[in-house]
Design an enzyme around this catalytic site. Structure first.
Site, short mmCIF file in Angstrom:
data_model
loop_
_atom_site.label_atom_id
_atom_site.label_comp_id
_atom_site.label_asym_id
_atom_site.label_seq_id
_atom_site.Cartn_x
_atom_site.Cartn_y
_atom_site.Cartn_z
N GLY A 286 -7.51 5.77 3.06
CA GLY A 286 -7.45 5.57 1.61
C GLY A 286 -7.18 4.15 1.18
N GLY B 10 1.16 3.49 5.35
CA GLY B 10 0.02 4.38 5.11
C GLY B 10 -1.30 3.65 5.21
N ALA B 11 -1.44 2.84 6.27
CA ALA B 11 -2.56 1.90 6.36
C ALA B 11 -3.82 2.47 7.01
CB ALA B 11 -2.13 0.65 7.11
N ASN B 12 -3.75 3.69 7.52
CA ASN B 12 -4.90 4.19 8.28
C ASN B 12 -5.95 4.90 7.43
OD1 ASN B 12 -2.60 6.28 8.39
ND2 ASN B 12 -4.39 7.52 8.89
N GLY C 23 -4.57 2.25 1.66
CA GLY C 23 -3.99 1.41 2.70
C GLY C 23 -5.05 0.84 3.63
N SER D 36 1.70 5.43 -9.56
CA SER D 36 0.57 6.24 -10.01
C SER D 36 0.60 6.30 -11.53
CB SER D 36 0.69 7.65 -9.42
OG SER D 36 -0.03 8.59 -10.19
N TYR E 293 6.39 15.08 -8.15
CA TYR E 293 5.53 13.94 -7.84
C TYR E 293 5.67 12.86 -8.92
CZ TYR E 293 1.28 11.21 -6.96
OH TYR E 293 0.40 10.18 -6.71
#
Length: 300
Positions: free
Chosen positions: A23, A19-21, A25, A148, A173
């Site tokens: 936020g 998820g690096a693209n 990440g 979280s 979640y």
């Protein structure tokens, strides 16, 4: 309490971030590239990943960027991706299990599993186990799993893990984020038992402004949720600050396996070591979750 300038140069180290693209990440990638690391940016959408890569290249950082497509909603894709990483790279220093989805309407993964349990927990467990041999070749290598603050309210629904009998998107979640902590602690115990040089740590960002909130509002078409985020906005910190706990867990020389880093005031502030969810401290429960998860991964 950790400050930005305490993080040492990361020249020669290889980090893989899911998820690096965007936020957390993206901010983690940016921070590490600035300090000379090689960052393997993993993104579900390659076009968005390429856009993020081009933005980062404008900074002329000393680090190197490698971009890969990774669909965490498909366990078979995770396995294929892992093979491509093993074939391309000789070593891996740090794995940051950062990607996540938050409170969508009831959705299923490619394997027919509840999407939050599948993406947030199972896919990252599968990825970690696939890449562990690479990590264990390096001294002081680490797995950092991002959870979280809802971990403290989470409960594992042993009789209804996939929400087939009753689905509550926020409970699902919280379950997935508690599962992250249980996995991270159990992994660290297993690594310690075999005197591994690799350690497993955890991190949570507190209230950080990322694309998780607008995506959740859009997916559920919930004006109430949108209003709640607007009212809470002054409490949120930047994605850059939200990324600091996982950066600390990944890079601080003083960080130890089993520790969790989170904001000083739990929802915002510079990072410090924080407590793990009490429900994650029960080893029998952790072992049970591990065995169930391992079977689900193998059956994929």
């Amino acid at each position: 309490m950790v400050r930005f300038n305490e993080i040492k140069n990361q020249n020669g180290r290889v980090f893989l971030i899911t998820g690096a693209n965007s936020g957390l990440g993206y901010e983690t990638s940016k921070f590490l590239l600035e300090r000379g690391a090689t960052v393997i940016m993993c993104c579900r959408d390659l076009l968005k990943g390429e856009k993020a890569k081009q933005e980062l290249l404008k900074f002329n950082f000393s680090g190197n960027i490698e971009l890969f497509e990774l669909d965490l909603s498909d366990l078979n894709n995770v396995k294929r991706f892992s093979e491509s990483i093993k074939n391309k790279f000789n070593c891996l220093d740090i794995l940051i299990n950062n990607a996540g989805i938050m409170a969508p309407p009831k959705t299923f993964s490619k394997q027919g599993l509840e999407i939050q349990f599948a993406v947030n927990h199972l896919a990252h467990m599968s990825l970690t186990l696939e890449l562990l041999p690479m990590l264990e070749e390096k001294n002081n290598s680490r797995v950092v799993t991002v959870t979280s603050g809802v971990q403290y309210f989470g409960k594992i629904q042993w009789e209804d893990l996939q929400g087939n009998l009753k689905y509550d998107r926020w409970a699902a979640y919280a379950q997935s984020k508690l599962a992250n902590v249980m996995f991270g602690l159990e992994l660290n115990l297993k690594l310690k038992e075999r005197n591994s040089q690799t350690s497993s740590l955890l991190a949570h960002p507190g209230f950080a402004r990322t694309n998780l909130q607008p995506k959740s509002v859009e997916a559920n078409q919930s004006w109430q949720e949108g209003l709640a985020y607007k009212l809470m906005d002054p409490m949120f910190q930047s994605a850059k600050m939200g990324a600091m706990p996982q950066i600390s867990a990944a890079t601080l020389s003083s960080a130890q396996g089993g520790e969790q880093y989170g904001p000083r005031f739990n929802f915002r502030g510079f990072p410090k070591i924080c407590r793990n969810a009490p429900k994650a401290l029960n080893q029998a429960s952790r072992k049970k979750l591990w065995e169930i998860s391992e079977k689900l991964i193998k059956d994929a």
